[in-house]
Design an enzyme around this catalytic site. Structure first.
Site, PDB file in Angstrom:
ATOM      1  CG  MET A  30      -1.848  -1.247   1.190  1.00 22.19           C
ATOM      2  SD  MET A  30      -3.355  -1.063   2.134  1.00 22.19           S
ATOM      3  CE  MET A  30      -2.718  -0.856   3.765  1.00 22.19           C
ATOM      4  CG  LEU A  33       7.620   1.552  -1.128  1.00 25.77           C
ATOM      5  CD1 LEU A  33       8.503   1.337  -2.347  1.00 25.77           C
ATOM      6  CD2 LEU A  33       6.686   0.367  -0.927  1.00 25.77           C
ATOM      7  CD  GLU A  35      16.296  -0.521   6.675  1.00 24.53           C
ATOM      8  OE1 GLU A  35      16.298   0.607   7.200  1.00 24.53           O
ATOM      9  OE2 GLU A  35      16.926  -1.495   7.108  1.00 24.53           O
ATOM     10  CG  HIS A  37       7.213  -2.086   1.898  1.00 24.19           C
ATOM     11  ND1 HIS A  37       6.950  -0.926   2.588  1.00 24.19           N
ATOM     12  CD2 HIS A  37       6.089  -2.836   1.982  1.00 24.19           C
ATOM     13  CE1 HIS A  37       5.714  -0.967   3.056  1.00 24.19           C
ATOM     14  NE2 HIS A  37       5.176  -2.110   2.721  1.00 24.19           N
ATOM     15  CD  GLN A  61      -5.959  -3.898   2.790  1.00 20.95           C
ATOM     16  OE1 GLN A  61      -5.882  -4.351   1.651  1.00 20.95           O
ATOM     17  NE2 GLN A  61      -4.950  -4.009   3.648  1.00 20.95           N
ATOM     18  CG  ASP A 150       0.894  -7.078   8.104  1.00 21.20           C
ATOM     19  OD1 ASP A 150       0.421  -6.563   9.114  1.00 21.20           O
ATOM     20  OD2 ASP A 150       1.448  -6.427   7.204  1.00 21.20           O
ATOM     21  CD  GLN A 153      -1.510  -8.844   4.325  1.00 29.36           C
ATOM     22  OE1 GLN A 153      -2.444  -8.069   4.316  1.00 29.36           O
ATOM     23  NE2 GLN A 153      -0.280  -8.457   4.034  1.00 29.36           N
ATOM     24  CB  VAL A 176      12.913  -5.215   8.328  1.00 28.01           C
ATOM     25  CG1 VAL A 176      14.100  -4.281   8.441  1.00 28.01           C
ATOM     26  CG2 VAL A 176      13.121  -6.215   7.199  1.00 28.01           C
ATOM     27  NE  ARG A 187      -2.254   1.260   9.724  1.00 26.72           N
ATOM     28  CZ  ARG A 187      -2.617   0.230   8.966  1.00 26.72           C
ATOM     29  NH1 ARG A 187      -1.821  -0.806   8.839  1.00 26.72           N
ATOM     30  NH2 ARG A 187      -3.780   0.255   8.334  1.00 26.72           N
TER      31      ARG A 187
END
Ligand code: PAF
Length: 281
Positions: A30, A33, A35, A37, A61, A150, A153, A176, A187
């Site tokens: 989403m 970005l 580290e 990602h 979501q 996650d 997920q 990470v 976030r």
């Protein structure tokens, strides 16, 4: 790096690449970005001919009182970071492109959603599974990369892939962390400065739990109480949940054995943080 905003242009390009038998590594995100990602992108780069990054803040979501509107966004920064990781294609659709009409169907996740984030975010995983089903059909990846922050997920995506027979290899990638142990997350930027200082306690509590288990504790309730006490006494956050479940099935367990997850979620003023440890004994 080529940026696509149109699904049909993007699919034409992908079809050409598939015809040449090139393997595709896909990192769905989403955006904003960090580290974590970039680690997924690096792994995808090592293991595939083509790397595709998607950036789409998926409205499906987010619940009505959740942080969809304040979810951090910075496309130009993300684009530069993606270039740095040698991403081949960046897929950046608008909400109108992804959902041009009121959807005529959605994916409902029946298993693993009555616990952890599924319990406090009703409908969240239906939204995740719906957008990923669309993205998997659009991208047709060989491998898809997901961060274990996650972890629920990752378990749900495993279900989507096996139940719907997507010919995709799911690649879970370790969390990470910042220097104080806080799991990297888009976030984190929404933490107030004093909350950022406190937030390291989340990982510290998981680590203390791990040490206690290593010393022989096998009662899940005792371990979760220890974590709750640490978070309550050392942070101003409100605990949403602290749970220990089997992994990846996410079922309750009476004694700590085999592979299990210790997972927590804590609400701060503007942001809810999650973290976990997956252990095997
Ligand atoms: O983990 C995320 O960023 C999102 O849930 C995902 C997998 C990109 C689906 O919108």
């Amino acid at each position: 790096m080529k940026v696509f905003t149109s699904i049909s242009d993007f699919q034409s390009e992908i079809k050409k690449r598939k015809a040449q038998s090139e393997s595709i590594g896909f990192v769905p995100t989403m955006g904003f970005l960090h580290e974590g990602h970039l680690t997924l992108l690096k792994k995808a780069r090592q293991e595939n001919d083509i790397v595709i990054l998607s950036i789409f803040v998926n409205p499906l979501q987010f619940g009505p009182t959740e942080d969809f509107s304040t979810y951090p966004r910075d496309f130009e920064r993300d684009r530069a970071l993606a270039e740095g990781e040698k991403v081949d294609f960046l897929f950046y659709p608008s909400a109108e492109e992804m959902y041009p009409n009121e959807p005529s169907l959605k994916v409902v996740v029946q298993d693993r959603t009555d616990v952890l984030c599924g319990k406090s975010r009703p409908g969240h995983f239906d939204g995740v599974a719906t957008v990923l089903t669309k993205l998997f059909n659009i991208v047709m990846p060989t491998r898809a990369y997901f961060g274990l922050k996650d972890a629920q997920q990752v378990a749900v995506v495993g279900g989507v892939i096996s139940d719907f027979n997507f010919p995709i290899e799911l690649v879970p990638v370790d969390i990470v962390r910042e220097e104080d142990g806080l799991a990297k997350s888009s976030r984190n930027i929404n933490l107030l400065p004093y909350e950022r200082k406190e937030a390291g306690v989340l990982f510290k509590s998981l680590w203390t739990a791990r040490k206690t288990i290593e010393r022989g504790e096998r009662n899940p309730d005792k371990v979760t109480s220890l974590i709750r006490e640490m978070i309550a006494s050392e942070t101003s956050g409100q605990i949403d949940y602290v749970e220990i479940l089997t992994y990846p099935r996410l079922k309750p367990l009476v004694n700590l054995e085999s592979t299990f997850i210790i997972a927590l979620a804590v609400k701060f003023t503007k942001v809810r943080l999650i973290d976990n440890l997956i252990l095997e004994i």
